[in-house]
Scaffold this active site. Structure first.
Site, PDB file in Angstrom:
ATOM      1  N   HIS A  17       0.835  -1.208   0.000  1.00 25.48           N
ATOM      2  CA  HIS A  17       0.000   0.000   0.000  1.00 25.48           C
ATOM      3  C   HIS A  17       0.868   1.256   0.000  1.00 25.48           C
ATOM      4  O   HIS A  17       0.607   2.211  -0.748  1.00 25.48           O
ATOM      5  CB  HIS A  17      -0.887   0.050   1.258  1.00 25.48           C
ATOM      6  CG  HIS A  17      -1.968  -0.979   1.319  1.00 25.48           C
ATOM      7  ND1 HIS A  17      -2.167  -1.784   2.407  1.00 25.48           N
ATOM      8  CD2 HIS A  17      -2.939  -1.325   0.425  1.00 25.48           C
ATOM      9  CE1 HIS A  17      -3.215  -2.578   2.199  1.00 25.48           C
ATOM     10  NE2 HIS A  17      -3.692  -2.324   1.000  1.00 25.48           N
ATOM     11  N   LYS A  41     -15.958  -7.556   3.591  1.00 24.76           N
ATOM     12  CA  LYS A  41     -14.966  -7.993   4.580  1.00 24.76           C
ATOM     13  C   LYS A  41     -15.370  -7.574   5.986  1.00 24.76           C
ATOM     14  O   LYS A  41     -15.989  -6.529   6.165  1.00 24.76           O
ATOM     15  CB  LYS A  41     -13.594  -7.362   4.268  1.00 24.76           C
ATOM     16  CG  LYS A  41     -13.022  -7.736   2.912  1.00 24.76           C
ATOM     17  CD  LYS A  41     -11.708  -7.003   2.672  1.00 24.76           C
ATOM     18  CE  LYS A  41     -11.105  -7.307   1.321  1.00 24.76           C
ATOM     19  NZ  LYS A  41      -9.970  -6.417   0.992  1.00 24.76           N
ATOM     20  N   ARG A  90      -1.177  -5.946  -8.414  1.00 26.79           N
ATOM     21  CA  ARG A  90      -0.043  -6.850  -8.157  1.00 26.79           C
ATOM     22  C   ARG A  90       0.106  -7.857  -9.279  1.00 26.79           C
ATOM     23  O   ARG A  90       1.169  -8.433  -9.472  1.00 26.79           O
ATOM     24  CB  ARG A  90      -0.274  -7.602  -6.830  1.00 26.79           C
ATOM     25  CG  ARG A  90      -0.091  -6.738  -5.615  1.00 26.79           C
ATOM     26  CD  ARG A  90      -0.684  -7.384  -4.398  1.00 26.79           C
ATOM     27  NE  ARG A  90      -2.124  -7.568  -4.558  1.00 26.79           N
ATOM     28  CZ  ARG A  90      -2.989  -7.675  -3.562  1.00 26.79           C
ATOM     29  NH1 ARG A  90      -2.545  -7.659  -2.332  1.00 26.79           N
ATOM     30  NH2 ARG A  90      -4.272  -7.810  -3.776  1.00 26.79           N
ATOM     31  N   SER A 127      -3.090  -7.850   2.451  1.00 29.61           N
ATOM     32  CA  SER A 127      -3.514  -7.760   3.856  1.00 29.61           C
ATOM     33  C   SER A 127      -4.070  -9.096   4.348  1.00 29.61           C
ATOM     34  O   SER A 127      -3.803  -9.516   5.479  1.00 29.61           O
ATOM     35  CB  SER A 127      -4.576  -6.682   4.020  1.00 29.61           C
ATOM     36  OG  SER A 127      -4.059  -5.430   3.665  1.00 29.61           O
TER      37      SER A 127
HETATM   38  O1  PNS Z   1      -8.646  -2.655   0.196  1.00 25.54           O
HETATM   39  P1  PNS Z   1      -9.973  -3.074  -0.384  1.00 25.54           P
HETATM   40  O2  PNS Z   1     -10.794  -3.831   0.641  1.00 25.54           O
HETATM   41  O3  PNS Z   1      -9.846  -3.831  -1.674  1.00 25.54           O
HETATM   42  O4  PNS Z   1     -10.727  -1.721  -0.730  1.00 25.54           O
HETATM   43  C1  PNS Z   1     -12.034  -1.738  -1.245  1.00 25.54           C
HETATM   44  C2  PNS Z   1     -12.729  -0.402  -0.955  1.00 25.54           C
HETATM   45  C3  PNS Z   1     -12.752  -0.157   0.555  1.00 25.54           C
HETATM   46  C4  PNS Z   1     -11.973   0.707  -1.646  1.00 25.54           C
HETATM   47  C5  PNS Z   1     -14.180  -0.512  -1.514  1.00 25.54           C
HETATM   48  O5  PNS Z   1     -14.846  -1.584  -0.901  1.00 25.54           O
HETATM   49  C6  PNS Z   1     -14.952   0.803  -1.333  1.00 25.54           C
HETATM   50  O6  PNS Z   1     -14.802   1.700  -2.122  1.00 25.54           O
HETATM   51  N1  PNS Z   1     -15.764   0.887  -0.242  1.00 25.54           N
HETATM   52  C7  PNS Z   1     -16.577   2.053   0.051  1.00 25.54           C
HETATM   53  C8  PNS Z   1     -18.060   1.803  -0.308  1.00 25.54           C
HETATM   54  C9  PNS Z   1     -18.240   1.872  -1.811  1.00 25.54           C
HETATM   55  O7  PNS Z   1     -18.082   2.904  -2.422  1.00 25.54           O
HETATM   56  N2  PNS Z   1     -18.550   0.705  -2.419  1.00 25.54           N
HETATM   57  C10 PNS Z   1     -18.683   0.591  -3.864  1.00 25.54           C
HETATM   58  C11 PNS Z   1     -17.325   0.335  -4.471  1.00 25.54           C
HETATM   59  S1  PNS Z   1     -17.348   0.369  -6.234  1.00 25.54           S
END
Ligand code: PNS
Length: 169
Positions: A17, A41, A90, A127
């Site tokens: 990150h 998650k 990645r 993670s």
């Molecule tokens: O590190 P991650 O878990 O892959 O990140 C995913 C994250 C947190 C960026 C995504 O789940 C997100 O944007 N969450 C906020 C709610 C939202 O906007 N959901 C629609 C995503 S297209």
């Protein structure tokens, strides 16, 4: 002035990150790291702890700030006036999920996602794997910024002490 957002759940923040945030900071005037909630998650670390660990990890990178958000990322992008989302790839395994999110965020906000290839030496770091290695007593301190290993181990201990009710992923 160009502002980009690096979103993630950062549960926990890893060296991968930090590498992506550093690359984003090289491309945009300002970078906001958005510590967000991924509804797929159930985080090990609280939002406060994730936020503090991310701050500590990116403190030395000029132009970078960290904000917690629990709403829709698209709304946050509009609020802060982002011109781009920056995400790291990645490898091929990341592409489908990342492109789906990029398309949804563009649909909702008009903001484009820029993908950067992270440092290949860090491509094995995720993670979820860091938590799994730690859960089995393996070494994680060379995969994460300083202080993160202790926070993960302490959260895992707290979960184990809480018993089966507190043992979600
Ligand atoms: O590190 P991650 O878990 O892959 O990140 C995913 C994250 C947190 C960026 C995504 O789940 C997100 O944007 N969450 C906020 C709610 C939202 O906007 N959901 C629609 C995503 S297209």
């Amino acid at each position: 002035m160009s502002l980009a957002v690096c979103p993630g759940s950062f549960d926990p923040v890893t060296l991968g990150h930090v590498d992506v945030v550093r690359r984003a900071a090289g491309m945009f005037d300002e970078v906001v790291v958005a510590v967000a909630h991924n509804s797929a998650k159930s985080p090990l670390l609280s939002a406060d702890v994730r936020m503090r660990l991310v701050w500590d990890a990116v403190a030395g990178i000029p132009g970078v700030s960290v904000v917690a958000t629990d709403g829709l990322l698209a709304d946050f992008l509009r609020q802060v006036g982002a011109v781009a989302v920056v995400k790291g790839l990645r490898g091929a395994a990341d592409v489908d999920a990342e492109v789906a999110m990029a398309l949804m965020n563009r649909h909702l906000s008009g903001v484009e996602t820029v993908f950067v290839a992270g440092d290949s030496a860090l491509a094995h770091i995720a993670s979820s794997l860091v938590k799994d290695v730690a859960r089995h007593g393996g070494p994680i301190d060379d995969l994460v910024p300083a202080g993160v290993g202790d926070a993960v181990r302490s959260a895992l201990r707290a979960r184990a002490e809480a018993g089966p009710e507190g043992s979600g992923r």
